[in-house]
Design a protein around this motif. Structure first.
Motif, PDB file in Angstrom:
ATOM      1  N   ARG A  10       0.833  -1.211   0.000  1.00  0.00           N
ATOM      2  CA  ARG A  10       0.000   0.000   0.000  1.00  0.00           C
ATOM      3  C   ARG A  10       0.864   1.257   0.000  1.00  0.00           C
ATOM      4  O   ARG A  10       0.519   2.260  -0.632  1.00  0.00           O
ATOM      5  CB  ARG A  10      -0.948   0.003   1.200  1.00  0.00           C
ATOM      6  CG  ARG A  10      -1.973  -1.106   1.194  1.00  0.00           C
ATOM      7  CD  ARG A  10      -3.185  -0.785   2.062  1.00  0.00           C
ATOM      8  NE  ARG A  10      -2.841  -0.310   3.386  1.00  0.00           N
ATOM      9  CZ  ARG A  10      -2.626  -1.092   4.438  1.00  0.00           C
ATOM     10  NH1 ARG A  10      -2.692  -2.416   4.288  1.00  0.00           N
ATOM     11  NH2 ARG A  10      -2.339  -0.589   5.608  1.00  0.00           N
ATOM     12  N   ARG A  11       1.996   1.237   0.683  1.00  0.00           N
ATOM     13  CA  ARG A  11       2.895   2.394   0.668  1.00  0.00           C
ATOM     14  C   ARG A  11       3.448   2.610  -0.743  1.00  0.00           C
ATOM     15  O   ARG A  11       3.584   3.748  -1.196  1.00  0.00           O
ATOM     16  CB  ARG A  11       4.046   2.188   1.657  1.00  0.00           C
ATOM     17  CG  ARG A  11       3.647   2.389   3.111  1.00  0.00           C
ATOM     18  CD  ARG A  11       4.815   2.119   4.063  1.00  0.00           C
ATOM     19  NE  ARG A  11       5.922   3.031   3.801  1.00  0.00           N
ATOM     20  CZ  ARG A  11       6.057   4.230   4.364  1.00  0.00           C
ATOM     21  NH1 ARG A  11       5.133   4.672   5.216  1.00  0.00           N
ATOM     22  NH2 ARG A  11       7.106   4.977   4.093  1.00  0.00           N
ATOM     23  N   SER A  12       3.766   1.523  -1.444  1.00  0.00           N
ATOM     24  CA  SER A  12       4.232   1.640  -2.824  1.00  0.00           C
ATOM     25  C   SER A  12       3.159   2.265  -3.703  1.00  0.00           C
ATOM     26  O   SER A  12       3.427   3.157  -4.512  1.00  0.00           O
ATOM     27  CB  SER A  12       4.628   0.260  -3.355  1.00  0.00           C
ATOM     28  OG  SER A  12       4.922   0.308  -4.724  1.00  0.00           O
ATOM     29  N   LYS A  13       1.926   1.797  -3.552  1.00  0.00           N
ATOM     30  CA  LYS A  13       0.823   2.361  -4.336  1.00  0.00           C
ATOM     31  C   LYS A  13       0.604   3.827  -3.986  1.00  0.00           C
ATOM     32  O   LYS A  13       0.291   4.652  -4.860  1.00  0.00           O
ATOM     33  CB  LYS A  13      -0.454   1.568  -4.077  1.00  0.00           C
ATOM     34  CG  LYS A  13      -0.426   0.132  -4.602  1.00  0.00           C
ATOM     35  CD  LYS A  13      -1.737  -0.575  -4.267  1.00  0.00           C
ATOM     36  CE  LYS A  13      -1.742  -2.005  -4.792  1.00  0.00           C
ATOM     37  NZ  LYS A  13      -3.010  -2.703  -4.441  1.00  0.00           N
ATOM     38  N   ALA A  14       0.767   4.165  -2.702  1.00  0.00           N
ATOM     39  CA  ALA A  14       0.560   5.549  -2.275  1.00  0.00           C
ATOM     40  C   ALA A  14       1.572   6.481  -2.933  1.00  0.00           C
ATOM     41  O   ALA A  14       1.223   7.589  -3.375  1.00  0.00           O
ATOM     42  CB  ALA A  14       0.661   5.643  -0.753  1.00  0.00           C
ATOM     43  N   ALA A  15       2.833   6.059  -3.020  1.00  0.00           N
ATOM     44  CA  ALA A  15       3.844   6.880  -3.674  1.00  0.00           C
ATOM     45  C   ALA A  15       3.500   7.084  -5.140  1.00  0.00           C
ATOM     46  O   ALA A  15       3.667   8.182  -5.694  1.00  0.00           O
ATOM     47  CB  ALA A  15       5.221   6.234  -3.538  1.00  0.00           C
ATOM     48  N   ALA A  16       3.006   6.030  -5.799  1.00  0.00           N
ATOM     49  CA  ALA A  16       2.609   6.156  -7.201  1.00  0.00           C
ATOM     50  C   ALA A  16       1.431   7.115  -7.357  1.00  0.00           C
ATOM     51  O   ALA A  16       1.371   7.881  -8.321  1.00  0.00           O
ATOM     52  CB  ALA A  16       2.246   4.780  -7.759  1.00  0.00           C
ATOM     53  N   GLU A  17       0.504   7.107  -6.397  1.00  0.00           N
ATOM     54  CA  GLU A  17      -0.637   8.026  -6.472  1.00  0.00           C
ATOM     55  C   GLU A  17      -0.191   9.470  -6.312  1.00  0.00           C
ATOM     56  O   GLU A  17      -0.758  10.377  -6.941  1.00  0.00           O
ATOM     57  CB  GLU A  17      -1.674   7.660  -5.419  1.00  0.00           C
ATOM     58  CG  GLU A  17      -2.435   6.374  -5.727  1.00  0.00           C
ATOM     59  CD  GLU A  17      -3.687   6.244  -4.892  1.00  0.00           C
ATOM     60  OE1 GLU A  17      -3.993   7.185  -4.121  1.00  0.00           O
ATOM     61  OE2 GLU A  17      -4.375   5.210  -5.018  1.00  0.00           O
ATOM     62  N   LEU A  18       0.829   9.716  -5.485  1.00  0.00           N
ATOM     63  CA  LEU A  18       1.363  11.071  -5.367  1.00  0.00           C
ATOM     64  C   LEU A  18       1.896  11.540  -6.720  1.00  0.00           C
ATOM     65  O   LEU A  18       1.702  12.696  -7.113  1.00  0.00           O
ATOM     66  CB  LEU A  18       2.481  11.114  -4.324  1.00  0.00           C
ATOM     67  CG  LEU A  18       2.080  10.937  -2.861  1.00  0.00           C
ATOM     68  CD1 LEU A  18       3.326  10.877  -1.985  1.00  0.00           C
ATOM     69  CD2 LEU A  18       1.176  12.069  -2.404  1.00  0.00           C
ATOM     70  N   ALA A  19       2.577  10.638  -7.447  1.00  0.00           N
ATOM     71  CA  ALA A  19       3.114  10.997  -8.757  1.00  0.00           C
ATOM     72  C   ALA A  19       1.990  11.285  -9.739  1.00  0.00           C
ATOM     73  O   ALA A  19       2.029  12.263 -10.486  1.00  0.00           O
ATOM     74  CB  ALA A  19       3.997   9.866  -9.283  1.00  0.00           C
ATOM     75  N   ARG A  20       0.972  10.434  -9.766  1.00  0.00           N
ATOM     76  CA  ARG A  20      -0.117  10.632 -10.739  1.00  0.00           C
ATOM     77  C   ARG A  20      -0.947  11.863 -10.410  1.00  0.00           C
ATOM     78  O   ARG A  20      -1.509  12.494 -11.302  1.00  0.00           O
ATOM     79  CB  ARG A  20      -0.983   9.381 -10.808  1.00  0.00           C
ATOM     80  CG  ARG A  20      -0.358   8.295 -11.680  1.00  0.00           C
ATOM     81  CD  ARG A  20      -1.338   7.193 -11.988  1.00  0.00           C
ATOM     82  NE  ARG A  20      -1.520   6.314 -10.852  1.00  0.00           N
ATOM     83  CZ  ARG A  20      -0.726   5.282 -10.578  1.00  0.00           C
ATOM     84  NH1 ARG A  20       0.318   5.030 -11.345  1.00  0.00           N
ATOM     85  NH2 ARG A  20      -0.949   4.516  -9.529  1.00  0.00           N
ATOM     86  N   ALA A  21      -1.026  12.210  -9.124  1.00  0.00           N
ATOM     87  CA  ALA A  21      -1.731  13.443  -8.776  1.00  0.00           C
ATOM     88  C   ALA A  21      -1.029  14.647  -9.375  1.00  0.00           C
ATOM     89  O   ALA A  21      -1.660  15.593  -9.844  1.00  0.00           O
ATOM     90  CB  ALA A  21      -1.830  13.575  -7.258  1.00  0.00           C
TER      91      ALA A  21
END
Length: 431
Positions: A233-244
């Motif tokens: 989930r932390r990995s996915k969260a970092a990716a969501e920061l990038a896509r935001a």
């Protein structure tokens, strides 16, 4: 498990293994002595190692050890590294460490030759002293008169003291430079499962803020029903920061015209997909990602195609055996692409520089009738392109993609898709 060997006691077995270690180290020491003898014969002198003319060719003295160590012939070094069976960069660093010990750390070198210090330990010491000035290196060497009992932490402290004592300006510059060492890297190598490694060095406050943001988003994902582990989930969260960030309408001026255009970059992946009949039938569902330099599965391609705001460029590759020459000397892009896909790396012995970053050499020079055609084009990095052009290194191309190199002293190597293979050892000249 019965290996068919005669039973030996543990004591005998360990004694034999220890004897093998000693024999191996003795061979390495013998190699070191040979390298030092070679270096003494190939020193390039002149003002600041300026280029010199050697046997009609332009040669350059290269510094591969620290201040005060000799400059050695660039072209002769290439031959030595090939004979040692090492890669160009790794071999250059290895020879440099031996020269570092022999010329700048004589106590360390003597300990290696006498068998008191393992060569690999001396190499690690040489790595740490390479950047020191002559006085600092001599100070470290004097303190290492008996280097066998020195630990790595003690060595680091000794080097720090040497820099502070004999090069205070460098010590201050390094202290000031440390703050500029912050980074955030995404490893370009993609593993077999389509994953990459991320690493970084951040300001402490920035790192704290990033950690809190990722932790908060990972917790939200969990509360929204994501049953992945916390790490995932932390990995996915970092990716969501990038896509935001990618979703923002950014006002980016064109560097050439100055025109400001609102744009959403999104994700862009460039694929070179090799398609065969077995790929189409699903028996061999493999593609190759050029930027990642690796094969990828059809499932990975499908996942990328389905990602939101993704632009995919699929470039079909034509038959690489189809050679269409051109009349000009300049190599067209389609030839460069075909040559890179065929050879993948620089074709000099043991070199691993990607072909996409290499020059394209005419195997038979264009001025002597060589055609501009993939069948006569070879990827060579700039360093080894110079060696082929300006020194006695030569190669033949028995078939496209297979190269037989001959060094200035007659050592031969076959380079093909399976790597570099020595063909024979040159007979030494009669004394």
């Amino acid at each position: 498990m019965d290996l068919g060997t005669t039973a030996r006691s543990t004591a005998v077995l360990l004694s034999e293994l220890r004897a093998g270690v000693q024999d191996r180290e003795a061979l390495v020491v013998r190699e070191w002595v040979g390298i030092v003898e070679w270096a003494s014969r190939h020193v390039v002198t002149g003002p600041e190692g300026a280029a010199t003319i050697t046997e009609g060719y332009l040669d350059t003295g290269v510094p591969i050890a620290g201040e005060g160590a000799p400059l050695v012939s660039e072209f002769a070094l290439m031959e030595l590294i090939a004979v040692l069976g090492r890669s160009p960069d790794g071999g250059r660093a290895y020879v440099g460490r031996v020269i570092e010990c022999a010329w700048r750390l004589p106590h360390v070198y003597d300990a290696v030759v006498a068998g008191r210090l393992a060569p690999w330990r001396a190499e690690r010491i040489a790595e740490r002293t390479h950047g020191l000035n002559s006085e600092a290196a001599a100070f470290v060497d004097r303190q290492l008169f008996d280097a066998t009992g020195v630990g790595w932490a003690q060595l680091d402290r000794l080097i720090t003291e040497a820099v502070l004592r004999f090069d205070p300006a460098t010590a201050e510059a390094e202290r000031a430079k440390a703050a500029d060492g912050r980074r955030f890297d995404i490893d370009p190598h993609v593993d077999d499962h389509g994953l990459v490694t991320v690493s970084g060095l951040l300001d402490a406050a920035d790192g704290h803020d990033l950690n809190l943001a990722v932790a908060r988003r990972a917790e939200v994902l969990g509360r929204l029903g994501d049953q992945s582990s916390l790490d995932v989930r932390r990995s996915k969260a970092a990716a969501e920061l990038a896509r935001a960030d990618l979703a923002l309408d950014l006002l980016i001026p064109d560097p050439d015209t100055g025109e400001v255009v609102a744009t959403v970059p999104g994700r862009k992946v460039e694929l070179n997909v090799h398609i065969t009949d077995t790929t189409l039938t699903g028996d061999n569902p493999v593609g190759r990602w050029e930027q990642g330099g690796c094969p990828i599965s059809s499932e990975q391609i499908r996942e990328w195609l389905q990602a939101h705001d993704t632009t995919i460029t699929v470039r079909p590759v034509i038959d690489l055996a189809e050679y269409i020459p051109v009349t000009s000397y300049e190599v067209p892009d389609r030839h460069k692409r075909a040559v890179a896909l065929r050879d993948h790396t620089c074709r000099f012995p043991h070199c691993t520089r990607p072909a996409t970053k290499c020059d394209v050499d005419h195997a038979v020079p264009h001025g002597r009738g060589g055609v501009t055609c993939p069948c006569n084009e070879v990827p060579l990095c700039r360093r080894h392109h110079r060696a082929k052009t300006h020194s006695a290194w030569r190669y033949d191309t028995p078939t496209p993609g297979t190269y037989v190199w001959t060094s200035p002293n007659g050592h031969a190597f076959r380079v093909d898709h399976r790597g570099t293979h020595p063909i024979h050892t040159a007979d030494p000249p009669d004394e």
